[in-house]
Design a protein around this motif. Structure first.
Motif, PDB file in Angstrom:
ATOM      1  N   TRP A 109      -5.879  -1.412   4.879  1.00  0.00           N
ATOM      2  CA  TRP A 109      -4.911  -0.684   3.753  1.00  0.00           C
ATOM      3  C   TRP A 109      -5.609  -0.252   2.320  1.00  0.00           C
ATOM      4  O   TRP A 109      -5.032   0.664   1.935  1.00  0.00           O
ATOM      5  N   VAL A 110      -6.748  -0.845   2.238  1.00  0.00           N
ATOM      6  CA  VAL A 110      -7.533  -0.320   1.137  1.00  0.00           C
ATOM      7  C   VAL A 110      -8.084   0.979   1.475  1.00  0.00           C
ATOM      8  O   VAL A 110      -8.051   1.932   0.598  1.00  0.00           O
ATOM      9  N   LEU A 155      -4.520  -6.197  -3.825  1.00  0.00           N
ATOM     10  CA  LEU A 155      -5.352  -7.258  -3.162  1.00  0.00           C
ATOM     11  C   LEU A 155      -4.707  -7.203  -1.814  1.00  0.00           C
ATOM     12  O   LEU A 155      -3.543  -7.574  -1.608  1.00  0.00           O
ATOM     13  N   SER A 156      -5.317  -6.730  -0.748  1.00  0.00           N
ATOM     14  CA  SER A 156      -4.948  -6.611   0.598  1.00  0.00           C
ATOM     15  C   SER A 156      -5.509  -7.824   1.519  1.00  0.00           C
ATOM     16  O   SER A 156      -6.610  -8.331   0.919  1.00  0.00           O
ATOM     17  N   ALA A 157      -4.874  -7.988   2.636  1.00  0.00           N
ATOM     18  CA  ALA A 157      -5.231  -9.087   3.535  1.00  0.00           C
ATOM     19  C   ALA A 157      -6.295  -8.488   4.390  1.00  0.00           C
ATOM     20  O   ALA A 157      -6.533  -9.250   5.373  1.00  0.00           O
ATOM     21  N   ALA A 186       4.176   3.534  -7.008  1.00  0.00           N
ATOM     22  CA  ALA A 186       4.591   2.407  -7.770  1.00  0.00           C
ATOM     23  C   ALA A 186       3.657   2.067  -8.800  1.00  0.00           C
ATOM     24  O   ALA A 186       2.392   2.116  -8.483  1.00  0.00           O
ATOM     25  N   PRO A 187       3.891   1.380  -9.898  1.00  0.00           N
ATOM     26  CA  PRO A 187       2.725   1.147 -10.960  1.00  0.00           C
ATOM     27  C   PRO A 187       2.174  -0.022 -10.348  1.00  0.00           C
ATOM     28  O   PRO A 187       2.616  -1.056 -10.132  1.00  0.00           O
ATOM     29  N   ALA A 203       0.979  -1.426  -0.034  1.00  0.00           N
ATOM     30  CA  ALA A 203       0.178  -0.221   0.032  1.00  0.00           C
ATOM     31  C   ALA A 203       0.941   1.456   0.054  1.00  0.00           C
ATOM     32  O   ALA A 203       0.572   2.145  -0.569  1.00  0.00           O
ATOM     33  N   ARG A 204       2.094   1.053   0.795  1.00  0.00           N
ATOM     34  CA  ARG A 204       2.773   2.530   0.734  1.00  0.00           C
ATOM     35  C   ARG A 204       3.528   2.521  -0.459  1.00  0.00           C
ATOM     36  O   ARG A 204       3.656   3.605  -0.849  1.00  0.00           O
TER      37      ARG A 204
END
Length: 249
Positions: free
Chosen positions: A74-75, A68-70, A62-63, A55-56
């Motif tokens: 973070w979304v 897809l997060s756990a 970053a491209p 996420a950071r």
């Protein structure tokens, strides 16, 4: 030369860049393979790591077309940063937390971990797996007592490797990762009420929503085919999309 430049541009246009939680690695590779069989002109390029670290990276430019997060935290972080639109988020699957270690260890509750030596835990500051594990250990009142025994891993895969190699007595990891262990076995399944619900939200980034190939792959991630693959790797999916599957499949 102009032909070569045109071809290079076409290849780039067909790329779908995905940043995904490390615990999704094997399942996502198989999903991507199934997708590219249907759309051979498209290429899925995956970057796996801890959800927070990814996420950071996206926040810093970053491209990435898909994230897809756990966990949802973070979304939401990327929504606040303007990198994801809230309407472009879907929950793909769930998971559970287990303790893995060498066969023969007696672990019937998390309180039993106090009698063990070194225990691997994903760093709670960078990955949701560590947050869930800390919540569970706090819930039974043993996290503080275990502080001197905890070995922090960068992600769930590293924690499983520590347990597999015998470098620790065991590790608290997702069940989907535990099923991939070569030596370590599942000794205890952590009750779900001891931690927040484990979910895997997927989202198009603000750049990805303008990439038709990314949108197509995002839709495929929500298909019955993708969900059946997730189920086969130990993830929790809606039962109604698995009518023909049995426990042995």
């Amino acid at each position: 030369m102009l032909f070569q430049l045109f071809c290079a541009g076409a290849v780039r246009a067909a790329e779908v860049r995905v940043s995904a939680a490390a615990s999704m690695a094997e399942a996502l590779r198989e999903i991507a393979a199934a997708y590219t069989q249907m759309s051979p002109a498209e290429v899925v390029i995956a970057n796996f790591g801890a959800s927070g670290a990814l996420a950071r990276q996206i926040e810093q430019g970053a491209p990435a077309d898909l994230y897809l997060s756990a966990n949802a935290q973070w979304v939401e972080y990327l929504i606040a940063a303007g990198r994801i639109a809230g309407e472009d988020v879907r929950t793909l699957a769930g998971n559970s937390l287990v303790f893995v270690g060498r066969s023969g260890l007696e672990v019937t509750t998390l309180a039993d971990l106090s009698a063990l030596g070194r225990i691997a835990l994903v760093n709670p500051r960078s990955a949701p797996a560590g947050e869930y594990a800390q919540q569970a250990l706090d819930a039974v009142g043993v996290y503080a007592a275990l502080a001197g025994k905890l070995v922090m891993a960068q992600d769930v895969r590293q924690a499983v490797v520590y347990a597999d190699r015998g470098e620790v007595d065991g590790a608290l990891v997702y069940k989907s990762d535990a099923l991939l262990a070569r030596q370590a076995v599942i000794l205890h399944e952590v009750p779900a009420h001891l931690h927040n619900e484990i979910s895997y939200p997927a989202a198009l980034t603000t750049s990805g929503r303008n990439n038709p190939n990314a949108v197509a792959f995002f839709n495929f991630l929500q298909s019955d085919t993708a969900r059946r693959i997730l189920h086969s790797y130990g993830f929790i999916v809606e039962e109604e999309v698995l009518p023909q599957m049995t426990k042995d499949q």
